[in-house]
Design a protein around this motif. Structure first.
Motif, short mmCIF file in Angstrom:
data_model
loop_
_atom_site.label_atom_id
_atom_site.label_comp_id
_atom_site.label_asym_id
_atom_site.label_seq_id
_atom_site.Cartn_x
_atom_site.Cartn_y
_atom_site.Cartn_z
N HIS A 67 37.44 -20.97 -9.58
CA HIS A 67 36.70 -21.88 -8.69
C HIS A 67 36.72 -21.38 -7.24
O HIS A 67 37.77 -21.36 -6.60
CB HIS A 67 37.29 -23.29 -8.74
N HIS A 69 33.90 -20.95 -3.48
CA HIS A 69 32.60 -21.21 -2.84
C HIS A 69 32.24 -20.01 -1.96
O HIS A 69 32.80 -19.86 -0.86
CB HIS A 69 32.68 -22.45 -1.95
N HIS A 225 33.48 -30.68 -9.41
CA HIS A 225 34.77 -31.12 -8.86
C HIS A 225 35.17 -32.44 -9.51
O HIS A 225 34.30 -33.27 -9.81
CB HIS A 225 34.66 -31.34 -7.35
N HIS A 266 40.27 -28.99 -9.52
CA HIS A 266 41.27 -29.91 -8.94
C HIS A 266 42.01 -30.80 -9.94
O HIS A 266 43.16 -30.53 -10.25
CB HIS A 266 40.68 -30.73 -7.79
N ASP A 317 39.28 -21.73 -4.34
CA ASP A 317 38.54 -22.78 -3.64
C ASP A 317 38.34 -22.48 -2.17
O ASP A 317 38.51 -23.36 -1.32
CB ASP A 317 39.21 -24.15 -3.83
FE FE Z 1 35.61 -26.55 -4.46
#
Ligand code: FE
Ligand code: GUN
Length: 448
Positions: A67, A69, A225, A266, A317
């Motif tokens: 995960h 971005h 998420h 998460h 993340d």
């Molecule tokens: Fe994220």
């Protein structure tokens, strides 16, 4: 065409979550992109293959970032002063809105891909932005780099700043179909699209219905998420009063595992019901300890998830996490589990380094199929690590040296990298033939 070759060095990998297997001065075989196992003496049938020697180096499977971005890479290490919802509005949405400009997106994504390539990551599951052009550009750059990735054009049609909010569910769905058709036309080699509703607060019911249709039409996997922050969870309860719990807000659209390979980042505050559904649907949890600490979200009960048989991998993340290194995520996962044990719940024992290694390789790798291990039949991803600059006066075992490489998490220790059977980083060796070396005693290893 994928290569067929042999690597020689100190080989480490996990076949299960409790053990790290270490083969000193041994061989790992790649046949047309598929690993054929690790051998301390090379079997006769592989002796004619080209052999690349990495004396005294440590060779591990490529790391998997479950995960991250990409468009947030440029503000790593900035704006670490808010919780999730304020952080999104203050820093994330303004930055992501810049990706409507292809020139800006090109500059930023080139930096992201170069930085990813320097580290030990060979596979990643990535959020882009809502912009089709910029997302395609990111996919092209990753594909050119030979990195294996799922990349998602983000869907978001409510509760976000106007400059980043898509103009309704219809528009978001139309752009998603346009993006998917362009992906099919481009024919990427190592990169695949993944459906990416940002999170429930940013996706209307109508958009979720549209995405459900698109998922079935195109057979896509999905990332999103889940249960990251307490105020976010309370907001989902208000927005979706009919949902029994957060995950149910995805599940009622058929967008939570089962036939849809799904990764949820998460799961810090998942309830018992939600946890059971994660297991029942085979949903992957992307554990992102650095992000969860930085945004003061909490610490996910990873030990409980593992004991229940839930699939877990690690995520950086970025940019809620400030490091793009999965080594760092491994160290953080162990550290956070210790804090959780000592401060909150001593019924869940801390994670071990062997477990963190498993999560970063085979655990997350399963999302891509048979990846993340050097067992026979796995796709061949490998990272060659040179720890000569990590000086020490005492003798260390290979396992101890690997542990230091993880904790010190420095990309400069990555000497070469192979993804899906091809070398993607590091100097290319003129490979000799294995036959001279297969039975030879271990070469004298000179450590600087
Ligand atoms: Fe994220
Ligand atoms: N939830 C929705 N969007 C985001 C994001 O960009 N980062 C994190 N950490 N959580 C999110």
């Amino acid at each position: 065409m994928q290569d067929t070759f042999v690597l020689k060095g100190n080989i480490c990998f996990s076949a299960d979550r409790d053990h790290l297997s270490v083969f000193e001065d041994s061989f790992v075989v790649c046949e047309k992109g598929i690993c054929r196992g690790v051998f301390s003496r090379l079997p006769e049938k592989y002796r004619g293959l080209p052999c690349r020697e990495y004396p005294d180096r440590i060779i591990i499977p490529g790391l998997v970032d479950l995960h991250t971005h990409a468009p947030q890479n440029g503000f790593r290490g900035l704006g670490m002063d808010r919780e999730l919802l304020e952080w999104l509005n203050a820093y994330t949405f303004p930055e992501e809105s810049r990706y409507s400009d292809p020139e800006y997106a090109g500059r930023a994504y080139r930096i992201f891909v170069e930085e990813l390539q320097k580290g030990a990551t060979t596979r990643a599951v990535i959020f882009a932005t809502a912009h089709v052009g910029a997302t395609l550009l990111l996919m092209e750059l990753l594909d050119e780099a030979g990195l294996c990735a799922y990349v998602g054009k983000v869907n978001m049609d409510r509760n976000c700043a106007p400059e980043i909010c898509e103009a309704g569910a219809g528009e978001s769905a139309k752009e998603t179909r346009r993006w998917l058709d362009l992906c099919a036309q481009r024919g990427f080699r190592t990169v695949r699209p993944i459906l990416t509703p940002r999170f429930i607060p940013a996706c209307s019911d109508e958009l979720m219905r549209e995405l459900s249709k698109i998922q079935r039409e195109y057979g896509l996997p999905l990332q999103s998420h889940l249960s990251e922050n307490r105020r976010e969870i309370a907001w989902v309860r208000e927005l979706c009063p009919d949902a029994r719990f957060y995950a149910d807000a995805y599940d009622r659209y058929g967008l939570f595992g089962g036939d849809v390979p799904t990764v949820m980042a998460h799961c810090v505050h998942s309830t018992d019901e939600e946890t059971k559904l994660l297991r029942k649907r085979g949903v992957f949890v992307a554990h992102c300890p650095q992000s969860n600490a930085a945004l003061a979200s909490g610490i996910a009960p990873v030990r409980r998830y593992l004991d229940m048989g839930i699939k877990v991998g690690l995520g950086t993340d970025v940019a809620a996490g400030f490091s793009l290194s999965v080594f760092r995520a491994m160290a953080d996962a162990v550290q956070c589990s210790k804090l959780r044990w000592s401060l909150a719940d001593d019924s869940l024992s801390p994670l071990t380094m062997a477990e963190a290694f498993y999560l970063a390789t085979k655990g997350g790798g399963e999302f891509f199929g048979k990846t993340g291990s050097f067992e026979d039949g796995y796709e061949f991803d490998a990272v060659v690590l040179d720890d000569a600059n990590l000086r020490h006066p005492q003798k260390l075992t290979v396992q101890e040296r690997l542990e230091r490489l993880v904790y010190l998490s420095d990309d400069r220790n990555v000497e070469a990298k192979y993804a899906a059977g091809r070398q993607v980083a590091g100097k290319k060796q003129a490979a000799g033939c294995c036959s001279d070396r297969a039975g030879a005693p271990a070469a004298e290893a000179v450590r600087k």
